[in-house]
Design a protein around this motif. Structure first.
Motif, PDB file in Angstrom:
ATOM      1  N   GLU A  35      47.995  41.085  37.391  1.00 41.45           N
ATOM      2  CA  GLU A  35      47.308  42.363  37.157  1.00 41.45           C
ATOM      3  C   GLU A  35      47.353  42.763  35.670  1.00 41.45           C
ATOM      4  N   TRP A  36      48.516  42.630  35.043  1.00 44.97           N
ATOM      5  CA  TRP A  36      48.654  43.052  33.645  1.00 44.97           C
ATOM      6  C   TRP A  36      47.806  42.176  32.715  1.00 44.97           C
ATOM      7  N   ASP A  37      47.695  40.902  33.077  1.00 43.96           N
ATOM      8  CA  ASP A  37      46.910  39.986  32.244  1.00 43.96           C
ATOM      9  C   ASP A  37      45.411  40.255  32.365  1.00 43.96           C
ATOM     10  N   ASP A  38      45.011  40.793  33.518  1.00 41.29           N
ATOM     11  CA  ASP A  38      43.608  41.166  33.704  1.00 41.29           C
ATOM     12  C   ASP A  38      43.230  42.212  32.635  1.00 41.29           C
ATOM     13  N   TYR A  39      44.127  43.171  32.409  1.00 39.97           N
ATOM     14  CA  TYR A  39      43.887  44.191  31.380  1.00 39.97           C
ATOM     15  C   TYR A  39      43.933  43.580  29.977  1.00 39.97           C
ATOM     16  N   ALA A  40      44.810  42.586  29.781  1.00 45.21           N
ATOM     17  CA  ALA A  40      44.900  41.927  28.468  1.00 45.21           C
ATOM     18  C   ALA A  40      43.616  41.147  28.181  1.00 45.21           C
ATOM     19  N   ASP A 113      45.004  35.357  15.366  1.00 47.35           N
ATOM     20  CA  ASP A 113      45.357  36.528  14.562  1.00 47.35           C
ATOM     21  C   ASP A 113      45.997  37.605  15.422  1.00 47.35           C
ATOM     22  N   LEU A 114      45.713  37.500  16.721  1.00 46.27           N
ATOM     23  CA  LEU A 114      46.226  38.496  17.651  1.00 46.27           C
ATOM     24  C   LEU A 114      46.549  37.782  18.959  1.00 46.27           C
ATOM     25  N   VAL A 115      47.717  38.094  19.512  1.00 45.84           N
ATOM     26  CA  VAL A 115      48.089  37.556  20.816  1.00 45.84           C
ATOM     27  C   VAL A 115      48.246  38.727  21.774  1.00 45.84           C
ATOM     28  N   LEU A 116      47.580  38.655  22.910  1.00 43.88           N
ATOM     29  CA  LEU A 116      47.717  39.692  23.937  1.00 43.88           C
ATOM     30  C   LEU A 116      48.390  39.086  25.161  1.00 43.88           C
ATOM     31  N   THR A 117      49.465  39.717  25.625  1.00 46.88           N
ATOM     32  CA  THR A 117      50.093  39.296  26.875  1.00 46.88           C
ATOM     33  C   THR A 117      50.109  40.501  27.792  1.00 46.88           C
ATOM     34  N   GLY A 118      50.478  40.302  29.058  1.00 45.86           N
ATOM     35  CA  GLY A 118      50.721  41.434  29.934  1.00 45.86           C
ATOM     36  C   GLY A 118      52.119  41.970  29.690  1.00 45.86           C
ATOM     37  N   VAL A 119      52.381  43.206  30.125  1.00 50.01           N
ATOM     38  CA  VAL A 119      53.743  43.748  30.034  1.00 50.01           C
ATOM     39  C   VAL A 119      54.685  42.892  30.864  1.00 50.01           C
ATOM     40  N   GLN A 120      54.255  42.554  32.068  1.00 48.60           N
ATOM     41  CA  GLN A 120      55.127  41.768  32.940  1.00 48.60           C
ATOM     42  C   GLN A 120      54.316  40.948  33.930  1.00 48.60           C
ATOM     43  N   ALA A 121      54.953  39.904  34.418  1.00 50.85           N
ATOM     44  CA  ALA A 121      54.358  39.110  35.473  1.00 50.85           C
ATOM     45  C   ALA A 121      54.730  39.759  36.801  1.00 50.85           C
ATOM     46  N   ALA A 122      53.748  39.942  37.686  1.00 50.22           N
ATOM     47  CA  ALA A 122      53.992  40.691  38.917  1.00 50.22           C
ATOM     48  C   ALA A 122      54.972  39.981  39.853  1.00 50.22           C
ATOM     49  N   ASP A 123      55.083  38.659  39.753  1.00 52.27           N
ATOM     50  CA  ASP A 123      55.940  37.966  40.720  1.00 52.27           C
ATOM     51  C   ASP A 123      57.416  37.958  40.343  1.00 52.27           C
ATOM     52  N   ASP A 124      57.749  37.487  39.117  1.00 52.07           N
ATOM     53  CA  ASP A 124      59.169  37.486  38.781  1.00 52.07           C
ATOM     54  C   ASP A 124      59.524  38.448  37.658  1.00 52.07           C
ATOM     55  N   GLY A 125      58.520  39.172  37.177  1.00 53.21           N
ATOM     56  CA  GLY A 125      58.713  40.344  36.339  1.00 53.21           C
ATOM     57  C   GLY A 125      59.844  40.349  35.331  1.00 53.21           C
ATOM     58  N   PHE A 126      59.825  39.472  34.340  1.00 53.66           N
ATOM     59  CA  PHE A 126      60.839  39.537  33.288  1.00 53.66           C
ATOM     60  C   PHE A 126      60.454  40.564  32.222  1.00 53.66           C
ATOM     61  N   ILE A 181      50.345  44.262  27.025  1.00 52.61           N
ATOM     62  CA  ILE A 181      49.346  45.221  27.503  1.00 52.61           C
ATOM     63  C   ILE A 181      49.739  45.820  28.850  1.00 52.61           C
ATOM     64  N   GLN A 182      49.647  47.137  28.926  1.00 55.09           N
ATOM     65  CA  GLN A 182      49.984  47.883  30.132  1.00 55.09           C
ATOM     66  C   GLN A 182      48.705  48.150  30.934  1.00 55.09           C
ATOM     67  N   THR A 183      48.835  48.251  32.241  1.00 54.91           N
ATOM     68  CA  THR A 183      47.681  48.580  33.081  1.00 54.91           C
ATOM     69  C   THR A 183      47.144  49.947  32.664  1.00 54.91           C
ATOM     70  N   GLY A 184      45.852  50.160  32.885  1.00 50.53           N
ATOM     71  CA  GLY A 184      45.242  51.449  32.576  1.00 50.53           C
ATOM     72  C   GLY A 184      44.728  51.552  31.154  1.00 50.53           C
ATOM     73  N   VAL A 185      45.000  50.530  30.315  1.00 54.98           N
ATOM     74  CA  VAL A 185      44.563  50.578  28.921  1.00 54.98           C
ATOM     75  C   VAL A 185      43.041  50.531  28.822  1.00 54.98           C
ATOM     76  N   ASN A 186      42.398  49.956  29.830  1.00 49.91           N
ATOM     77  CA  ASN A 186      40.928  49.853  29.860  1.00 49.91           C
ATOM     78  C   ASN A 186      40.509  49.704  31.320  1.00 49.91           C
ATOM     79  N   GLU A 187      39.247  49.403  31.542  1.00 52.98           N
ATOM     80  CA  GLU A 187      38.781  49.151  32.913  1.00 52.98           C
ATOM     81  C   GLU A 187      38.360  47.706  33.025  1.00 52.98           C
ATOM     82  N   PRO A 188      39.210  46.850  33.553  1.00 52.85           N
ATOM     83  CA  PRO A 188      38.838  45.434  33.645  1.00 52.85           C
ATOM     84  C   PRO A 188      37.523  45.267  34.404  1.00 52.85           C
TER      85      PRO A 188
END
Ligand SMILES: Cc1cc2nc3c(=O)[nH]c(=O)nc-3n(C[C@H](O)[C@H](O)[C@H](O)COP(=O)(O)OP(=O)(O)OC[C@H]3O[C@@H](n4cnc5c(N)ncnc54)[C@H](O)[C@@H]3O)c2cc1C
Ligand SMILES: Nc1ncnc2c1ncn2[C@@H]1O[C@H](COP(=O)(O)O)[C@@H](O)[C@H]1O
Lengths: 263, 317
Positions: A35-40, A113-126, A181-188
């Motif tokens: 989910e977080w990567d969808d926003y990224a 020049d820019l790397v976007l990741t999600g805040v966390q992985a939904a399965d093992d969430g580190f 990237i946190q959810t809600g930052v945009n509308e995937p």
């Protein structure tokens, strides 16, 4: 400008599942784009639409199965993809440090020049990969970004970091940078039919350890999962049984007894 | 070696609760290891913070007097320098939003294995940590075969240390030039103000992703109407723009303490529960009998909200 977006395929457990060994049985798992990567991905694609000459490349550490998820990102506007995997990576069960080394090698290759990741992985969430990578490759960074603006010359990102309790930190980050990237930052967006068609012909480059100039030491992990179990429920909840009408009637009684609804 | 170094969390002049929870977790681990507990407090009014962290179980509080507020380059640099000076076996950092912004950098810089979001810790010749996976549906045990190591600790899992004591307070010199930092904090913003304050409500009807579509919110609004409740939600509903931010319950939204919290189609993720576990009575409606929300519920309905909610509306209509 080049943007690298890390895209993880995560597993979700079915309502009823069984644990086999130290994981949930494969047949009870459904795979999807994190989910977080969808926003990224959306953040990267929006930047590529707003500026000229921006290439968006996704990077995934995952088995062949994850190509389905990668195609989803390609259908949403990612230009091409990199997938890192081989037998040694698979058996090593890479931890944050190992993933950091793998992604750092991809960064050395791609020079984003820019790397976007999600805040966390939904399965093992580190919730750790993005910031660890930033430190490794010497980029600036910001974690838990829920608002993102860039200067016209793309030298600085103006971000909001979402803190606890409805407070946001306003921070300027110099590029090159890693943003988690946190959810809600945009509308995937949803993938359009045209996008899905185009994704079929986009490149997914595959790299193993050798291709990245790494050896097995790079993915050796001192962290091992030794057990998985269903937590003992701390619940002493009273369950309402019966048909929906019967359940609702019991629930209504509780609400009346609690005095939160009159009648 | 065998000591524990724990880094406190504070924001805008206030020590955050997790800092004193970290003291409890750190003391227990230090006992297992047979070592000392060092607490670091970086930035802000470090002397006042050090006084408050001078708690039973803490051997030394190290203060790093620098900027007024959090800066991750400062926190990462000072933590790494302190780590080198103290040379502990374990580094503990809260799994807070600021923890997320520097702990992984410290672990990488010092080449420490990192276990994130631990809910339990023990040491038996090596670190054994408990973590959750798959949206809190399962717990896992992980073992770390290398030392030293770093752990981020989930808030609310350990009781906060309370008892004042006389720890030794030692200033630690760390040079930091904020203007050279590539990430510069410009200020703070409070979000989520608006027409209603869900924190004041006696009865909250709270809706989650189980509602599936924006149109279906009507169903919940009807329930709110006939019961006189106040409407709140989990994060995805707000992320989707279906409800304003001031309706969001949870870690990054509001903490609520109503008499009754009715959670409909909400799984009960830790960041959501952080905002509602203080409710007097919690009722959950969810199709998934394993949904973690039932762990905090007083009453539960395992059922489909699209059947249960209309029936409940009928009860009060
Ligand atoms: C840094 C950070 C901060 C966060 N802050 C917050 C926060 O403040 N607040 C917050 O809520 N979240 C927050 N989150 C997100 C949190 O991790 C979860 O993703 C979120 O709470 C999930 O919301 P949900 O329960 O509505 O959705 P899901 O987890 O998708 O759950 C939906 C539930 O609905 C059930 N369901 C489906 N269909 C039906 C049906 N027909 N009838 C009944 N039940 C049904 C499912 O079984 C499932 O349990 C944060 C995350 C991070 C990383
Ligand atoms: N195997 C992976 N493949 C691609 N991206 C990943 C992988 N693991 C982690 N990431 C990225 O790092 C973010 C944080 O993951 P984690 O630190 O595992 O919670 C995810 O949102 C992804 O963007």
């Amino acid at each position: 400008m080049k943007i690298l977006v890390t895209v993880k395929e995560v597993a979700e457990a079915a309502d009823d599942f069984e644990i086999e060994g130290t994981d949930i049985g494969e047949r009870f798992l459904d795979y999807d784009l994190n989910e977080w990567d969808d926003y990224a991905v959306e953040a990267g694609v929006q930047l590529s639409e707003a500026y000229d000459d921006v290439e968006v490349v996704s990077a995934t550490i995952g088995p062949e199965r994850s190509e389905e998820t990668i195609r989803m990102a390609l259908a949403k506007g990612v230009d091409r993809a990199v997938r890192v995997w081989d037998d040694e990576i698979e058996s090593a069960e890479p931890d944050v440090a190992a993933k950091t080394r793998l992604f750092a090698a991809v960064v050395a290759e791609e020079e984003p020049d820019l790397v976007l990741t999600g805040v966390q992985a939904a399965d093992d969430g580190f919730g750790a990969t993005g910031v660890s990578l930033a430190d490794e490759i010497g980029f600036d960074w910001a974690a838990v970004v829920n608002s993102l603006d860039t200067d016209d010359d793309l030298s600085t990102a103006h971000v909001h970091r979402e803190l606890e309790g409805g407070v946001e930190e306003l921070t300027d980050v110099d590029l090159p940078a890693v943003l988690t990237i946190q959810t809600g930052v945009n509308e995937p967006r949803y993938a359009s039919l045209r996008g899905i068609r185009q994704a079929q012909s986009k490149e997914i480059a595959e790299y193993g350890l050798d291709d990245l100039g790494l050896d097995a030491d790079a993915v050796a992990s001192p962290i091992a999962r030794t057990e998985m179990y269903e937590p003992e429920t701390e619940s002493d909840a009273t369950y309402f049984d019966g048909s929906a009408d019967e359940q609702a009637a019991q629930l209504a009684d509780v609400l009346r007894t609690e005095g939160v609804v009159s009648e | 070696m065998s000591d524990v170094l724990a880094v406190a969390d504070h924001r805008r002049g206030k020590l955050r609760d997790v800092s004193r929870e970290l003291v409890t977790a750190g003391r227990a681990l230090a006992d297992d290891l047979g070592g000392k507990l060092h607490v670091a407090v970086i930035a802000g009014d470090v002397e006042a913070f050090a006084d408050r962290l001078s708690l039973a179980g803490v051997d030394t509080v190290h203060t790093v007097d620098a900027t007024a507020e959090f800066n991750h380059d400062l926190f990462a640099g000072a933590t790494a320098a302190l780590f080198e000076a103290v040379s502990p076996t374990a580094l503990l950092v809260p799994n807070s939003v600021n923890g997320l912004d520097y702990a992984p950098a410290v672990a990488n810089r010092l080449d420490l294995p990192l276990v994130a979001d631990a809910v339990d810790l023990s040491y038996d010749g090596g670190l054994v940590a408990t973590r959750e996976m798959y949206g809190s549906k399962v717990e896992t045990t992980v073992e770390v075969s290398e030392e030293p190591f770093a752990v981020t600790v989930r808030g609310g899992e350990w009781p906060a240390a309370e008892e004042p004591a006389e720890a030794s307070i030692e200033p630690f010199d760390y040079e930091f030039d904020e203007s050279a930092s590539g990430a510069r904090v410009q200020g703070y913003e409070e979000v989520g103000a608006g027409d209603v304050d869900i924190a004041d409500a006696e009865f909250l009807v709270s809706v989650g992703r189980g509602i599936e579509e924006e149109e279906n919110l009507e169903l919940i609004e009807e329930l709110v109407e006939v019961t006189g409740a106040t409407l709140s939600s989990s994060r995805p509903i707000v992320d989707n723009g279906w409800l304003p931010k001031n309706r969001q319950v949870g870690q990054s939204g509001k903490q609520v303490t109503p008499d009754v919290y009715l959670a409909i189609g909400i799984s009960g993720a830790v960041q959501h529960v952080a905002g509602m576990k203080g409710a007097e009575t919690i009722i959950a409606v969810n199709t998934d009998p394993n949904a973690p929300v039932f762990d905090v519920a007083d009453y539960g309905i395992v059922g489909d909200l699209f059947d249960v909610v209309p029936a409940l509306v009928e009860e009060f209509a």
